[in-house]
Design a protein around this motif. Structure first.
Motif, PDB file in Angstrom:
ATOM      1  N   SER A   1      -3.219   5.644   2.965  1.00  0.00           N
ATOM      2  CA  SER A   1      -1.963   6.238   2.508  1.00  0.00           C
ATOM      3  C   SER A   1      -1.559   7.412   3.377  1.00  0.00           C
ATOM      4  O   SER A   1      -2.404   8.089   3.969  1.00  0.00           O
ATOM      5  CB  SER A   1      -2.114   6.698   1.052  1.00  0.00           C
ATOM      6  OG  SER A   1      -0.900   7.232   0.566  1.00  0.00           O
TER       7      SER A   1
ATOM      8  N   GLN B   1      -4.963  -6.523  -2.011  1.00  0.00           N
ATOM      9  CA  GLN B   1      -4.249  -5.342  -1.550  1.00  0.00           C
ATOM     10  C   GLN B   1      -2.985  -5.120  -2.367  1.00  0.00           C
ATOM     11  O   GLN B   1      -2.284  -6.075  -2.726  1.00  0.00           O
ATOM     12  CB  GLN B   1      -3.895  -5.479  -0.066  1.00  0.00           C
ATOM     13  CG  GLN B   1      -5.107  -5.672   0.834  1.00  0.00           C
ATOM     14  CD  GLN B   1      -4.736  -5.731   2.299  1.00  0.00           C
ATOM     15  OE1 GLN B   1      -5.430  -5.194   3.146  1.00  0.00           O
ATOM     16  NE2 GLN B   1      -3.640  -6.384   2.617  1.00  0.00           N
TER      17      GLN B   1
ATOM     18  N   GLN C   1       0.321  -2.926  -1.939  1.00  0.00           N
ATOM     19  CA  GLN C   1       1.175  -2.055  -1.119  1.00  0.00           C
ATOM     20  C   GLN C   1       2.369  -1.595  -1.952  1.00  0.00           C
ATOM     21  O   GLN C   1       3.088  -2.413  -2.524  1.00  0.00           O
ATOM     22  CB  GLN C   1       1.664  -2.819   0.109  1.00  0.00           C
ATOM     23  CG  GLN C   1       2.622  -2.033   0.991  1.00  0.00           C
ATOM     24  CD  GLN C   1       1.922  -0.908   1.745  1.00  0.00           C
ATOM     25  OE1 GLN C   1       1.015  -1.163   2.509  1.00  0.00           O
ATOM     26  NE2 GLN C   1       2.345   0.336   1.489  1.00  0.00           N
TER      27      GLN C   1
ATOM     28  N   SER D   1       1.535   3.836  -0.380  1.00  0.00           N
ATOM     29  CA  SER D   1       0.086   3.681  -0.345  1.00  0.00           C
ATOM     30  C   SER D   1      -0.285   2.210  -0.350  1.00  0.00           C
ATOM     31  O   SER D   1       0.441   1.362  -0.862  1.00  0.00           O
ATOM     32  CB  SER D   1      -0.566   4.367  -1.560  1.00  0.00           C
ATOM     33  OG  SER D   1      -0.246   5.746  -1.593  1.00  0.00           O
ATOM     34  N   LEU D   2      -1.455   1.927   0.232  1.00  0.00           N
ATOM     35  CA  LEU D   2      -2.027   0.588   0.162  1.00  0.00           C
ATOM     36  C   LEU D   2      -3.411   0.723  -0.463  1.00  0.00           C
ATOM     37  O   LEU D   2      -4.364   1.140   0.193  1.00  0.00           O
ATOM     38  CB  LEU D   2      -2.122  -0.061   1.545  1.00  0.00           C
ATOM     39  CG  LEU D   2      -2.566  -1.539   1.555  1.00  0.00           C
ATOM     40  CD1 LEU D   2      -1.877  -2.301   2.673  1.00  0.00           C
ATOM     41  CD2 LEU D   2      -4.074  -1.693   1.684  1.00  0.00           C
TER      42      LEU D   2
ATOM     43  N   TRP E   1      -6.707  -1.095  -2.230  1.00  0.00           N
ATOM     44  CA  TRP E   1      -7.341  -2.413  -2.147  1.00  0.00           C
ATOM     45  C   TRP E   1      -8.660  -2.414  -2.909  1.00  0.00           C
ATOM     46  O   TRP E   1      -9.311  -1.374  -3.066  1.00  0.00           O
ATOM     47  CB  TRP E   1      -7.585  -2.802  -0.686  1.00  0.00           C
ATOM     48  CG  TRP E   1      -8.396  -1.819   0.110  1.00  0.00           C
ATOM     49  CD1 TRP E   1      -7.927  -0.827   0.923  1.00  0.00           C
ATOM     50  CD2 TRP E   1      -9.832  -1.724   0.170  1.00  0.00           C
ATOM     51  NE1 TRP E   1      -8.953  -0.120   1.482  1.00  0.00           N
ATOM     52  CE2 TRP E   1     -10.142  -0.650   1.042  1.00  0.00           C
ATOM     53  CE3 TRP E   1     -10.868  -2.423  -0.424  1.00  0.00           C
ATOM     54  CZ2 TRP E   1     -11.463  -0.267   1.318  1.00  0.00           C
ATOM     55  CZ3 TRP E   1     -12.192  -2.064  -0.137  1.00  0.00           C
ATOM     56  CH2 TRP E   1     -12.469  -0.996   0.719  1.00  0.00           C
TER      57      TRP E   1
END
Length: 452
Positions: A437, A382, A384, A443-444, A446
């Motif tokens: 997001s 992930q 972030q 936003s994250l 992944w």
């Protein structure tokens, strides 16, 4: 209100036959069809036999119920010892050595309704059958007609009754044979329809497979063609860029302000086009090159991506938090490097002006179910960030080619291919990519890959 039609004392064996005869006569006079007459006669015969055999003696009474619903009601009463296992018998789970219980269950199933009251002092069995449609004139004239007809009809000898029962059985067997033949015909039609459907499915699957192969071949040819065009464009583009730079370096003093601005625009456009073609070549290459997967140490992968982006990290004064330990994943080292670089580079680029980027990298390990139903261990990496975020409506759209949410003239440069390349690379490595997001809230991103 009930009106009694007849009463038969059941004291001897032949009274069982008499009960059957009288019940059939009543059913015929009331207007029941032949099939219902047999059903009623058979049910009466079974219960009358039980009354005589297990109750010692008893009686049968036939009534017509006028309301609330017109019914033919048959009531059997005896003073026997009662039925000890009534619930078990009615459930079809009990059968004595003499066969007790079979006739009772069969009779109740032939009728619309039944009621059984039993104790140590005797048993009362009530059977009910709805009167046939159209039989609504339940008046005195109708009951007088029934009484007159029943008084004129005499009982038949047991031998004649047996002949009647045999005739009914033959008719029943004939009807059963017809239904069996009809069922066999329907089964044959169903089998033929299934066979035709199977053949059509096989033909359709074959056509779909063939068409899919053709489409894939056409797609590969188109991709190779586009790749070739993009590759061939690089040479003249470099020439334009190089010659324009020579003009600026050697003849800039001869240009006025407008000329200098034009050469500056040419170099800028050519540079952007060069970057776009490079990204297109990278994207096109992903569609047709062989991708070999191997165990990749994510510690090394993240470290190489950070080294590659070091100048941008320093320039933007970014802070990147990285875990001390990463799992080993099954991936392609080159594609994984492109994926990591694109995601981290976006986190450095898409922030508000004057804000230092902050990226926190974390790892979640879990399970994933494959297409064949097996469970495999996976690692989700992930990213972030504290950037400008993406509106929820565009969370899937940003992974498509040439999707830029900020326009060509915005402060955020790019070709709109980076995340499409990430999506394609993850597909080729049997992985997944996604984003969570909210606009102006970061936003994250992944990625998820199988453990190596």
């Amino acid at each position: 209100m009930n009106t009694r039609l007849i009463k038969v004392e059941i004291c001897y064996e032949h009274d069982v036959v008499l009960s059957r005869q009288r019940a059939r006569q009543v059913a015929a006079l009331i207007g029941f069809n032949a099939q219902d007459q047999v059903r009623i006669a058979t049910a009466v015969s079974e219960i009358a036999r039980n009354t005589y055999r297990y109750g010692g003696r008893g009686k049968m009474e036939l009534f017509i119920q006028r309301s609330p619903k017109p019914l033919l009601t048959m009531v059997f009463t005896d003073q026997g010892p009662g039925i000890a296992d009534l619930e078990t018998i009615l459930a079809g789970k009990y059968k004595s050595k003499t066969g007790m219980g079979v006739g009772l269950v069969g009779a109740t199933r032939l009728m619309d309704n039944y009621r059984i009251d039993t104790n140590a002092n005797g048993t009362t069995v009530t059977l009910e059958q709805t009167l046939p449609n159209g039989r609504n004139e339940l008046n005195q004239e109708f009951f007088k007609y029934l009484t007159d007809q029943l008084s004129q009809q005499t009982s038949q000898e047991p031998f004649v009754e047996i002949q009647q029962q045999n005739q009914e059985l033959l008719c029943a067997f004939s009807e059963l044979e017809k239904r069996q033949n009809e069922l066999a015909r329907l089964n044959l039609e169903i089998l033929e329809a299934k066979q035709q459907l199977r053949q059509q499915n096989e033909e359709l699957e074959s056509r779909v497979t063939e068409r899919t192969a053709d489409l894939k071949d056409s797609l590969r040819q188109m991709e190779r063609f586009c790749y070739s065009i993009a590759h061939d464009l690089k040479a003249p583009l470099r020439a334009i860029n190089g010659l324009t730079r020579i003009l600026r370096e050697d003849y800039e003093s001869a240009f006025d302000a407008a000329g200098k601005d034009c050469t500056h625009r040419i170099v800028k456009a050519a540079t952007r086009m060069d970057i776009l073609i490079r990204d297109l070549l990278d994207f096109g290459q992903l569609t047709h090159v062989d991708v070999l997967l191997s165990s990749v140490n994510l510690n090394e992968g993240i470290s190489k991506a950070m080294d590659y982006l070091n100048s941008e990290i320093v320039l933007t004064k970014a802070t990147i938090e990285v875990p001390t330990q990463f799992p080993v994943v099954l991936a392609n080292p080159v594609l994984l490097h492109q994926v990591l670089c694109n995601i981290i580079e976006n986190a450095l680029k898409f922030v508000e002006k004057g804000v230092a980027p902050c990226v926190k990298i974390s790892v979640l390990e879990g399970n994933s179910i494959t297409e064949n139903g097996t469970v495999t261990r996976t690692a989700r990496i992930q990213f972030q960030d504290n950037g400008i975020g993406v509106a929820a409506a565009y969370n899937q759209r940003i992974f498509k080619v040439f999707e830029r949410l900020h326009g060509d003239n915005s402060a955020y440069e790019g070709t709109g291919i980076g995340l499409a390349l990430v999506q394609k690379a993850m597909d080729r490595m049997n992985g997944f990519v996604g984003v969570e997001s909210t606009l102006n809230q970061g936003s994250l991103f992944w990625i998820e890959l199988p453990n190596g």
